[in-house]
Design a protein around this motif. Sequence first.
Motif, PDB file in Angstrom:
ATOM      1  N   UNK A  70       0.832  -1.211   0.000  1.00  6.62           N
ATOM      2  CA  UNK A  70       0.000   0.000   0.000  1.00  6.62           C
ATOM      3  C   UNK A  70       0.867   1.261   0.000  1.00  6.62           C
ATOM      4  N   UNK A  71       1.960   1.263   0.755  1.00  5.85           N
ATOM      5  CA  UNK A  71       2.859   2.416   0.778  1.00  5.85           C
ATOM      6  C   UNK A  71       3.509   2.615  -0.591  1.00  5.85           C
ATOM      7  N   UNK A  72       3.918   1.526  -1.231  1.00 10.08           N
ATOM      8  CA  UNK A  72       4.498   1.598  -2.567  1.00 10.08           C
ATOM      9  C   UNK A  72       3.473   2.120  -3.567  1.00 10.08           C
ATOM     10  N   UNK A  73       2.241   1.632  -3.470  1.00  8.69           N
ATOM     11  CA  UNK A  73       1.166   2.090  -4.358  1.00  8.69           C
ATOM     12  C   UNK A  73       0.925   3.584  -4.194  1.00  8.69           C
ATOM     13  N   UNK A  74       0.831   4.043  -2.968  1.00  2.00           N
ATOM     14  CA  UNK A  74       0.598   5.471  -2.704  1.00  2.00           C
ATOM     15  C   UNK A  74       1.744   6.320  -3.243  1.00  2.00           C
ATOM     16  N   UNK A  75       2.975   5.879  -3.045  1.00  2.00           N
ATOM     17  CA  UNK A  75       4.138   6.608  -3.542  1.00  2.00           C
ATOM     18  C   UNK A  75       4.135   6.657  -5.061  1.00  2.00           C
ATOM     19  N   UNK A  76       3.814   5.547  -5.703  1.00  2.00           N
ATOM     20  CA  UNK A  76       3.771   5.490  -7.163  1.00  2.00           C
ATOM     21  C   UNK A  76       2.702   6.442  -7.707  1.00  2.00           C
ATOM     22  N   UNK A  77       1.518   6.411  -7.116  1.00  2.00           N
ATOM     23  CA  UNK A  77       0.428   7.295  -7.558  1.00  2.00           C
ATOM     24  C   UNK A  77       0.823   8.748  -7.382  1.00  2.00           C
ATOM     25  N   UNK A  78       1.390   9.081  -6.239  1.00  2.00           N
ATOM     26  CA  UNK A  78       1.791  10.463  -5.974  1.00  2.00           C
ATOM     27  C   UNK A  78       2.863  10.931  -6.969  1.00  2.00           C
ATOM     28  N   UNK A  79       3.855  10.098  -7.221  1.00  2.00           N
ATOM     29  CA  UNK A  79       4.967  10.466  -8.085  1.00  2.00           C
ATOM     30  C   UNK A  79       4.573  10.521  -9.555  1.00  2.00           C
ATOM     31  N   UNK A  80       3.770   9.560 -10.021  1.00  2.00           N
ATOM     32  CA  UNK A  80       3.523   9.437 -11.448  1.00  2.00           C
ATOM     33  C   UNK A  80       2.185   9.977 -11.935  1.00  2.00           C
ATOM     34  N   UNK A  81       1.222  10.141 -11.041  1.00  2.79           N
ATOM     35  CA  UNK A  81      -0.087  10.589 -11.473  1.00  2.79           C
ATOM     36  C   UNK A  81      -0.423  11.955 -10.880  1.00  2.79           C
ATOM     37  N   UNK A  82      -0.367  12.078  -9.572  1.00  5.26           N
ATOM     38  CA  UNK A  82      -0.749  13.334  -8.921  1.00  5.26           C
ATOM     39  C   UNK A  82       0.271  14.441  -9.161  1.00  5.26           C
ATOM     40  N   UNK A  83       1.499  14.094  -9.414  1.00  4.51           N
ATOM     41  CA  UNK A  83       2.540  15.104  -9.617  1.00  4.51           C
ATOM     42  C   UNK A  83       2.425  15.781 -10.970  1.00  4.51           C
TER      43      UNK A  83
END
Length: 84
Positions: A70-83
């Motif tokens: 879940x932490x990896x998923x959140x980091x990936x979403x934040x870095x690649x989508x929300x950013x």
Amino acid sequence: MSDLKVVPFSGKAQPGHDSQEVIRLLEEALQMARDGNCHSLAIIMLSDNGGAIDCWHSGGRPYVMIGAIEALKADFIHTNIEAR
């Protein structure tokens, strides 16, 4: 290794490839496994042609692995989508 499976995906990969970075990270993980006291692993690899492979081993508490995923998923979403 019989737990591995290939799942085809449709869609277009971004141009170019990141083979050197993938290899570097795999080598870093292998060194950590050799040197450390690792007990769990999860890998997802995607290829340019839409193939995928996933594998995991959990020798520890299951909820710790779920938290790490879940932490990896959140980091990936934040870095690649929300950013964006």
